[in-house]
Scaffold this active site. Sequence first.
Site, mmCIF file in Angstrom:
data_model
loop_
_atom_site.group_PDB
_atom_site.id
_atom_site.type_symbol
_atom_site.label_atom_id
_atom_site.label_comp_id
_atom_site.label_asym_id
_atom_site.label_seq_id
_atom_site.Cartn_x
_atom_site.Cartn_y
_atom_site.Cartn_z
ATOM 1 N N GLY A 7 0.816 -1.231 0.000
ATOM 2 C CA GLY A 7 0.000 0.000 0.000
ATOM 3 C C GLY A 7 0.839 1.266 0.000
ATOM 4 O O GLY A 7 0.535 2.213 0.721
ATOM 5 N N SER A 33 -3.932 -1.232 -7.349
ATOM 6 C CA SER A 33 -4.113 -1.008 -8.788
ATOM 7 C C SER A 33 -3.098 0.008 -9.313
ATOM 8 O O SER A 33 -2.587 0.827 -8.542
ATOM 9 C CB SER A 33 -5.538 -0.542 -9.093
ATOM 10 O OG SER A 33 -5.610 0.857 -9.008
ATOM 11 N N VAL A 60 -3.475 -7.331 -1.467
ATOM 12 C CA VAL A 60 -2.803 -8.125 -0.427
ATOM 13 C C VAL A 60 -3.763 -8.934 0.444
ATOM 14 O O VAL A 60 -3.323 -9.752 1.252
ATOM 15 C CB VAL A 60 -1.862 -7.254 0.452
ATOM 16 C CG1 VAL A 60 -0.612 -6.863 -0.320
ATOM 17 C CG2 VAL A 60 -2.578 -6.036 1.016
ATOM 18 N N ASN A 86 1.805 -2.264 5.384
ATOM 19 C CA ASN A 86 1.222 -0.932 5.572
ATOM 20 C C ASN A 86 -0.190 -0.801 5.000
ATOM 21 O O ASN A 86 -0.967 0.017 5.482
ATOM 22 C CB ASN A 86 2.159 0.095 4.910
ATOM 23 C CG ASN A 86 1.505 1.451 4.771
ATOM 24 O OD1 ASN A 86 1.474 2.234 5.716
ATOM 25 N ND2 ASN A 86 0.961 1.749 3.582
ATOM 26 N N TYR A 151 -12.075 -2.058 12.321
ATOM 27 C CA TYR A 151 -10.689 -1.576 12.238
ATOM 28 C C TYR A 151 -9.936 -1.929 13.531
ATOM 29 O O TYR A 151 -8.785 -2.395 13.486
ATOM 30 C CB TYR A 151 -10.730 -0.064 12.022
ATOM 31 C CG TYR A 151 -9.407 0.601 11.746
ATOM 32 C CD1 TYR A 151 -8.824 0.544 10.477
ATOM 33 C CD2 TYR A 151 -8.761 1.323 12.739
ATOM 34 C CE1 TYR A 151 -7.621 1.184 10.230
ATOM 35 C CE2 TYR A 151 -7.564 1.966 12.497
ATOM 36 C CZ TYR A 151 -6.995 1.900 11.240
ATOM 37 O OH TYR A 151 -5.797 2.543 10.997
ATOM 38 N N ALA A 153 -10.518 -4.353 15.602
ATOM 39 C CA ALA A 153 -10.276 -5.808 15.632
ATOM 40 C C ALA A 153 -9.060 -6.145 14.767
ATOM 41 O O ALA A 153 -8.190 -6.928 15.169
ATOM 42 C CB ALA A 153 -11.514 -6.550 15.116
ATOM 43 N N ILE A 184 -2.655 10.762 12.018
ATOM 44 C CA ILE A 184 -1.616 11.203 11.073
ATOM 45 C C ILE A 184 -2.302 11.820 9.851
ATOM 46 O O ILE A 184 -3.278 11.264 9.348
ATOM 47 C CB ILE A 184 -0.731 10.007 10.628
ATOM 48 C CG1 ILE A 184 -0.247 9.192 11.849
ATOM 49 C CG2 ILE A 184 0.436 10.476 9.766
ATOM 50 C CD1 ILE A 184 0.570 9.938 12.867
HETATM 51 P P1 NAP Z 1 -4.039 5.624 2.920
HETATM 52 O O1 NAP Z 1 -3.574 7.006 2.661
HETATM 53 O O2 NAP Z 1 -5.480 5.297 2.705
HETATM 54 O O3 NAP Z 1 -3.129 4.611 2.104
HETATM 55 C C1 NAP Z 1 -3.355 3.223 2.158
HETATM 56 C C2 NAP Z 1 -2.820 2.595 0.893
HETATM 57 O O4 NAP Z 1 -3.135 1.180 0.940
HETATM 58 C C3 NAP Z 1 -3.454 3.169 -0.365
HETATM 59 O O5 NAP Z 1 -2.452 3.455 -1.319
HETATM 60 C C4 NAP Z 1 -4.386 2.052 -0.808
HETATM 61 O O6 NAP Z 1 -4.578 1.952 -2.213
HETATM 62 C C5 NAP Z 1 -3.615 0.822 -0.345
HETATM 63 N N1 NAP Z 1 -4.473 -0.352 -0.306
HETATM 64 C C6 NAP Z 1 -5.768 -0.412 0.109
HETATM 65 N N2 NAP Z 1 -6.226 -1.657 -0.030
HETATM 66 C C7 NAP Z 1 -5.220 -2.414 -0.535
HETATM 67 C C8 NAP Z 1 -5.096 -3.779 -0.909
HETATM 68 N N3 NAP Z 1 -6.115 -4.640 -0.775
HETATM 69 N N4 NAP Z 1 -3.909 -4.214 -1.410
HETATM 70 C C9 NAP Z 1 -2.878 -3.357 -1.551
HETATM 71 N N5 NAP Z 1 -2.943 -2.048 -1.228
HETATM 72 C C10 NAP Z 1 -4.088 -1.589 -0.711
HETATM 73 O O7 NAP Z 1 -3.730 5.195 4.430
HETATM 74 P P2 NAP Z 1 -2.615 5.741 5.449
HETATM 75 O O8 NAP Z 1 -3.271 6.758 6.324
HETATM 76 O O9 NAP Z 1 -1.351 6.073 4.740
HETATM 77 O O10 NAP Z 1 -2.436 4.451 6.351
HETATM 78 C C11 NAP Z 1 -1.386 3.514 6.132
HETATM 79 C C12 NAP Z 1 -1.425 2.478 7.261
HETATM 80 O O11 NAP Z 1 -1.290 3.144 8.525
HETATM 81 C C13 NAP Z 1 -2.751 1.719 7.326
HETATM 82 O O12 NAP Z 1 -2.519 0.390 7.697
HETATM 83 C C14 NAP Z 1 -3.509 2.441 8.430
HETATM 84 O O13 NAP Z 1 -4.461 1.621 9.051
HETATM 85 C C15 NAP Z 1 -2.362 2.799 9.365
HETATM 86 N N6 NAP Z 1 -2.701 3.934 10.254
HETATM 87 C C16 NAP Z 1 -2.963 5.170 9.756
HETATM 88 C C17 NAP Z 1 -3.278 6.209 10.636
HETATM 89 C C18 NAP Z 1 -3.552 7.598 10.153
HETATM 90 O O14 NAP Z 1 -3.850 8.462 10.994
HETATM 91 N N7 NAP Z 1 -3.482 7.896 8.861
HETATM 92 C C19 NAP Z 1 -3.330 5.968 11.994
HETATM 93 C C20 NAP Z 1 -3.048 4.689 12.473
HETATM 94 C C21 NAP Z 1 -2.731 3.680 11.585
HETATM 95 P P3 NAP Z 1 -5.659 2.913 -2.998
HETATM 96 O O15 NAP Z 1 -4.966 4.226 -3.073
HETATM 97 O O16 NAP Z 1 -5.804 2.269 -4.324
HETATM 98 O O17 NAP Z 1 -6.897 2.912 -2.182
#
Ligand code: NAP
Length: 243
Positions: A7, A33, A60, A86, A151, A153, A184
């Site tokens: 991701g 994608s 994934v 990630n 989420y 869980a 974040i």
């Molecule tokens: P994000 O901006 O939504 O980015 C997530 C990425 O994962 C996107 O590029 C998305 O692709 C990709 N993705 C989604 N489903 C997928 C799949 N089935 N296979 C492969 N890739 C996939 O999220 P983020 O905020 O950077 O978060 C990254 C990680 O940190 C996540 O695990 C999230 O739970 C964790 N996290 C984030 C925060 C926060 O405050 N942002 C806090 C705690 C934990 P698309 O662009 O195509 O949708």
Amino acid sequence: MTALITGSARGIGAAIALRLAKDGFDIAFNDVSEKSFEDNDIVDRVRALGVQAEVFIADVSKFEQCEDMTKAVKERFGTIDVLVNNAGITRDTLMVKMTPDMYDLVIAVNQKSVFNMMKLVCEIMRKQKHGHIINLASVTGLYGNPGQVNYAASKAAIIGMTKTVAKEYGSRGITCNAVAPGFIHTPMTDQLTEEQKQRMLSQIAMKRYGEPEEIASVVSFLASEDSSYVTGQVIEISGGLSM
Ligand code: NAP
């Protein structure tokens, strides 16, 4: 040395890719994608740092796609030294309104994916006799959050999985740790309402949101030999959310 980051087209994953490239890793990008990479220049920015970078498209949550991707990354780069799990999604609503499909999808993408990737990449790392795995958990997995039972869980499970894999593979030279980000600035959190954002902010000791680069710097430490005796740990990166 190669780092595979799931991701990683945008958000925290892209920041981790950039940081690990600065640390000298070749980068195996992943996303669900090709379109995810169309409106950004993250791959070019990483290549401009003088390391190799390649994109591997896979959902994934699907084991077979992870299998093909892992094989392709190994063939392209020779080793997988760091795995960052990630990729993640949210489908938020109070439990009373949450459908079983919303629950299952978040578990599949956030949690099953971590099993898929660790199972496949640990075999490669075991043969290499070294490797670092870093899983993206969340403060929601530690403390819960209304509207996020699916989420929470998935992220709580990741913590248990991280500790288990640390124990199963510790003697094989593989470390496995998790980071638990708080709030974040990313496209994921942009979706929250102003009220939700303000509620979070009021609980943060540092009175500001975190930046993706502040997650990436901790991941960089866990991917480096500076953390060679750190395994099975969860590092909260939340500006003091829980105190
Ligand atoms: P994000 O901006 O939504 O980015 C997530 C990425 O994962 C996107 O590029 C998305 O692709 C990709 N993705 C989604 N489903 C997928 C799949 N089935 N296979 C492969 N890739 C996939 O999220 P983020 O905020 O950077 O978060 C990254 C990680 O940190 C996540 O695990 C999230 O739970 C964790 N996290 C984030 C925060 C926060 O405050 N942002 C806090 C705690 C934990 P698309 O662009 O195509 O949708």
